[in-house]
Design an enzyme around this catalytic site. Structure first.
Site: not given
Ligand code: OXD
Ligand code: MN
Length: 589
Positions: A72, A200, A202, A209, A229, A251, A253-254, A276, A373
């Site tokens: 993003r 890409y 997002g 988003k 989010h 984003s 972070c698991g 998400d 991804r």
């Molecule tokens: C982000 C995603 O960047 O979910 O948060 O792709």
């Molecule tokens: Mn996200």
């Protein structure tokens, strides 16, 4: 002519595609679009899709993005309210007329020689009063196929829109991928997004988003609900009772791993509802209810394995009527399978890197892009909750706010009440990751993990959170979580992944009034006797480090929060400044 046909016509006059293809979400339609991506369309000389080994990953394709287009671009993302104050210091702002003039120029003839795909889709279950009918135009098969996986795409959306003008409009063109001509513009008053120059996720899958967070947050503010989010999961306890929670994490972070966690404790099971985005509304029963507006996962590949996320590995191999896409992963050329760092097993001998070049492990470079991804339908997920398709959603008993913090923040802490919980979310911070084009590993404040996604002034957003709390007769408890604390050797203390169920277990015990807690400056933290570390290779002393409060670190935390809150000037609610004062007083004790 309907307003929809007229709108598509007008955009086609501007963008001048060779063909217009109205998509209907059917399997047959998707096959045709994939065909175009395999044969006709090219990005930087490469076909848009490359077919992978369907015996291992059924119906799956590899996509290589333009090399400059891998994350993003927050610096090129604008929210075009009539005035700058409405956008706040958290957004880039441009006056709507100026933004439109700029985008019109960039869009003039941008689809020459290409196909314009018209994508009709719903964000949210069509029977939910919160669901939004949307139309996206795009000129790349990758986006058309991705949107079919990520949303509820169907011809019935066109019938639903009928003669009305009631749909969210998305204009998207990859242009010539020139980063200097790349913009993602939002016009909340018109419910319009205009994105040029990037394919890409997002930036280009506008349902995600752009609509479900930036535009929806503005709609939610007006209508009294929240677009967040957040992961949504149900936690089934050994007695068979399921409790629903949401968790906000920045984003990469698991979140996806958390959404389909495989419990390390017997008797517990996680039911996945979303990884998400959550739309949260106050139900007629005074509880907070959550729906996931999406229908797919767009997750980070590196680090995903049978060890960290067996349910996602199963999801990726399930192979149904929906294709599975891999973006910017490496390719094992012998097996014709996607590969990424952290995948199970040894590194394949012969590989192409994410740009399609022969990979040399001695080079020290990564084979897959760190933000590579997968895009896959939620219906393939073995832990999908039976409530996923319930238009009402699920009632939420706890909200978790987390981030990547190697210091300061305990593994888990409960807020004193809703207002204190909003303060917890508002002061959230995280060390940056590869999901956005930013310097990595730097601490940035990211309230509610919404900094890149809140479509209006965050000071007003905090006020909205406080107002929603006032309408809840039975509010969820609010927690801060942090899996990422390190010890004196720089090693993560907490094993994470399936063991995060232990944190959930304590939270369930708190919700059910079964565990006491200790008051600290960070909030209410567990007594070690109530926190289950049985079977872990962890001493009580090490476990205590997860909850340690370092006074000097917390003084810095308070000063940094103060500075951050100041950036919102007079829009910052007094209640949250008072919470900060309360935090400083607790520090003096
Ligand atoms: C982000 C995603 O960047 O979910 O948060 O792709
Ligand atoms: Mn996200």
């Amino acid at each position: 002519m309907t307003p929809l046909q007229r709108w598509v016509d007008e955009q086609a006059k501007l963008m001048k595609p060779d063909r217009i293809r109205w998509c209907d979400g059917s399997d047959e339609d998707a096959r045709g679009i994939i065909e175009a991506g395999l044969k006709d369309e090219k990005i930087a000389g490469n076909p848009v899709f490359y077919e992978l080994n369907h015996d291992i990953f059924p119906n799956s394709y590899l996509h290589r993005s333009h090399p400059t287009d891998v994350a993003r671009t927050e610096h090129l993302t604008f929210v075009c309210h009539p005035n700058k104050e409405l956008a706040g210091p958290n957004n880039n702002w441009m006056a709507p007329d100026e933004a439109k003039a700029k985008m019109r120029k960039l869009s003039d003839g941008c689809m020459k020689g290409r196909t314009m795909y018209v994508l009709p889709y719903m964000m949210g279950h069509p029977q939910s009063p919160y669901a939004k009918a949307c139309i996206q135009l795009t000129d790349i098969s990758y986006v058309a196929v991705s949107m079919r996986i990520m949303t509820r795409m169907s011809k019935s959306v066109i019938d639903k829109i009928g003669d009305s003008d009631d749909f969210v409009k998305g204009l998207h063109s990859v242009g010539d991928f020139d980063p200097d001509k790349r913009f993602v513009m939002h016009f909340p008053d018109e419910r319009l997004i205009w994105s040029v120059g990037s394919g890409y996720g997002g930036n280009a899958l506008l349902g995600k988003k752009c609509i479900s967070l930036r535009i929806a947050s503005c709609v939610g503010r007006r209508e009294g609900w929240l677009a967040e989010h957040m992961v949504i999961v149900g936690i089934q306890d050994p007695q068979g009772k399921t409790t629903y929670i949401t968790a906000a994490l920045p984003s990469a972070c698991g979140k996806t791993n958390l959404a389909m966690l495989q419990s390390a404790l017997p008797g517990y099971k996680i039911w996945t509802l979303g990884d998400d985005i959550a739309w949260l509304n106050v139900g007629s029963d005074g509880r907070l209810w959550a729906i996931n507006p999406e229908a797919g996962f767009f997750g980070v590949a590196p680090g995903t394995s049978m060890n960290t996320n067996p349910n996602m590995m199963e999801t990726l191999k399930a192979g149904t009527f929906y294709p599975t896409l891999f973006t910017n992963t490496a390719l094992d050329t012998d097996a014709n399978e996607p590969w990424w760092e952290g995948l199970d097993g040894a590194m394949p001998k012969n590989m192409l890197d994410w740009q399609g070049k022969p990979f040399d492990p001695a080079s020290g470079r990564k084979a897959a892009h760190p933000n590579s991804r997968f895009t896959v339908a939620v219906s393939q997920c073995p832990t999908l909750s039976p409530e996923f398709d319930n238009p009402r959603g699920v009632p939420i008993s706890a909200i978790l706010f987390g981030g990547k913090r190697t210091h300061t923040i305990p593994l888990v802490a409960e807020s004193f009440d809703w207002q204190n919980g909003v303060f917890m979310g508002a002061r959230m911070g995280s060390e940056t990751t590869a999901a956005a084009m930013l310097k990595q590993g730097v601490l940035r404040r990211d309230p509610m993990a919404m900094l890149p996604f809140c479509g209006y002034n965050m000071g007003d957003y905090f006020r909205h959170w406080l107002d929603v709390g006032k309408k809840l007769k039975n509010p969820p408890k609010i927690y801060s979580i942090n899996w990422f604390r390190t010890n004196e050797n720089g090693k993560f203390i907490w094993p994470g992944f399936g063991n995060n169920i232990r944190v959930f277990k304590w939270i369930l015990d708190r919700i059910n009034g079964k565990a006491d807690a200790k008051e600290t400056v960070a909030g209410l933290v567990p007594h070690l006797k109530d926190f289950d570390i049985s079977g872990l290779d962890m001493s009580k002393e090490e476990a205590a480090k997860l909850f340690e409060i370092n006074k000097a670190e917390w003084e810095r935390e308070a000063d940094d929060t103060d500075k951050f809150f100041d950036t919102f000037g007079s829009s910052m609610p007094q209640e949250l400044k008072d919470e900060l004062k309360g935090m400083r007083e607790r520090l003096k004790k």
